[in-house]
Design an enzyme around this catalytic site. Structure first.
Site, PDB file in Angstrom:
ATOM      1  N   PRO A   2       5.690  -3.467   4.021  1.00  0.00           N
ATOM      2  CA  PRO A   2       6.485  -3.400   5.267  1.00  0.00           C
ATOM      3  C   PRO A   2       5.446  -3.345   6.403  1.00  0.00           C
ATOM      4  CG  PRO A   2       6.928  -1.468   3.821  1.00  0.00           C
ATOM      5  CD  PRO A   2       5.714  -2.076   3.226  1.00  0.00           C
ATOM      6  N   GLU A   3       5.814  -4.157   7.623  1.00  0.00           N
ATOM      7  CA  GLU A   3       5.258  -4.109   8.893  1.00  0.00           C
ATOM      8  C   GLU A   3       6.235  -3.776   9.667  1.00  0.00           C
ATOM      9  OE1 GLU A   3       1.970  -6.488   9.807  1.00  0.00           O
ATOM     10  OE2 GLU A   3       1.871  -7.400   7.676  1.00  0.00           O
ATOM     11  N   HIS A  93      10.481   4.872  -9.957  1.00  0.00           N
ATOM     12  CA  HIS A  93       9.521   5.097  -9.067  1.00  0.00           C
ATOM     13  C   HIS A  93      10.309   5.835  -7.851  1.00  0.00           C
ATOM     14  CE1 HIS A  93       6.170   3.218 -11.069  1.00  0.00           C
ATOM     15  NE2 HIS A  93       6.892   2.183 -11.078  1.00  0.00           N
ATOM     16  N   ARG A 113       3.468   2.428  -5.414  1.00  0.00           N
ATOM     17  CA  ARG A 113       2.257   2.669  -5.396  1.00  0.00           C
ATOM     18  C   ARG A 113       1.791   4.115  -4.517  1.00  0.00           C
ATOM     19  NH1 ARG A 113       0.254  -3.556  -4.044  1.00  0.00           N
ATOM     20  NH2 ARG A 113       1.272  -4.308  -5.662  1.00  0.00           N
ATOM     21  N   LYS A 157     -15.845  -4.848  24.231  1.00  0.00           N
ATOM     22  CA  LYS A 157     -15.675  -4.597  23.003  1.00  0.00           C
ATOM     23  C   LYS A 157     -16.111  -5.883  21.900  1.00  0.00           C
ATOM     24  CE  LYS A 157     -13.520  -0.625  23.238  1.00  0.00           C
ATOM     25  NZ  LYS A 157     -12.217  -0.631  24.050  1.00  0.00           N
TER      26      LYS A 157
END
Length: 276
Positions: A2-3, A93, A113, A157
DNA sequence: AGGGTGTCCTGGAGGC
DNA sequence: TGCCTCCAGGACACCC
């Protein structure tokens, strides 16, 4: 995995079902996800309290609950929420269950996971972020995230641009997939040092990352391996991916083979000809 | 201080 | 077939 668009999809799907519902009981079927899960703490704090809203910030889901404490949920790599009847058999799960109202309906969290998070945080004041999320930068769709901001934030940067835009304190919600895809669409190599980006590059990057996230949200999130929306439907945005996961395959624009490299321990995909 | 690496976790893929 | 190794990813601790 998921993003931002996936989390947004989950939030939109779940919110209508849980807004205004009472938390009857919270149960855990694992001792911990990323943190320890203590049933007593959660039930003492939230039992018989009303969920007033479910919102998304970055890749977090925030359960706003009446009182001074809220719940922060992160789906990690493989987390998903679904709403089921209370007697529905628990999946292998499934680690968390929130019994709602009189306990007739349950909100269940599944995470093979166990990379996800589920923890109690202090409620925020007004429209501010809760303190637990105060480090987060702007959302990609906020006006504050623009070329001027990105250009200024990146001066002096030396990080590669890919790593920079994945830093949630810079702009939140851009994970590994959308970082590669945004850079492809903006024509910028993931290897470019962020401090060397020109203003026009920043403009392209902001614009393309927004377009890609927006179309992913409209498509219902990306399904690569693990993501499923709470109603069980699969996202289909993966069909539109230009570079991610396409090592050695021909670039859709110029037919050059897509390259895969490792940056900060994460794989990046890019077209060496289209992206400079 | 900025940038990079290691860690958490487990299912699935690939090699032999 | 079965065993082993490697890989995926976000967030954060930690190191140089």
């Amino acid at each position: 995995m998921p993003e931002l668009p996936e989390v947004e999809t989950v939030q939109r799907a779940l919110a209508p079902h849980i807004d205004g519902q009472l938390i009857h009981k919270i149960s855990f079927f694992t001792p911990r996800l990323r943190q320890e899960l203590k049933e007593d703490d959660f039930n003492q704090t939230f039992q018989n309290k009303k969920i007033t809203a479910l919102i998304r910030r970055s890749k977090y889901l925030i359960f706003q609950i009446e009182g001074t404490q809220w719940i922060l949920s992160h789906l990690g790599m493989t987390g998903s929420w679904r709403i089921v009847a209370k007697d529905e058999k628990r999946l292998k799960h499934e680690h968390i269950s929130l019994a709602l109202n009189e306990g007739d309906q349950e909100l269940r969290y599944c995470d093979p996971r166990r990379f996800g998070e589920f923890r109690i945080i202090k409620a925020a004041q007004d429209d501010q972020d809760p303190q637990a999320l105060s480090h987060l930068g702007p959302e990609p769709f906020w006006n504050e995230y623009n070329a001027t901001y990105l250009f200024a934030a990146s001066r002096k940067k030396t990080k590669p641009v890919k790593n920079f835009i994945m830093d949630p304190s810079v702009v939140c919600g851009i994970g590994n997939i959308y970082a590669s895809e945004s850079l492809f669409r903006a024509g910028i190599s993931p290897l470019r040092k962020i401090g060397k980006l020109r203003r026009v590059d920043c403009e392209a990057l902001v614009k393309q990352s927004r377009i890609i996230l927006q179309s992913a949200i409209e498509a219902g999130g990306t399904t690569i391996i693990d993501f499923q929306a709470p109603d069980g439907s699969e996202g289909w945005f993966h069909r539109q991916l230009n570079v991610y996961g396409r090592k050695d395959e021909a670039c859709f624009k110029c037919q050059t083979p897509i390259k895969k490299i490792t940056q900060a321990g994460r794989s990046s995909f890019y077209c060496p000809r289209c992206q400079k």
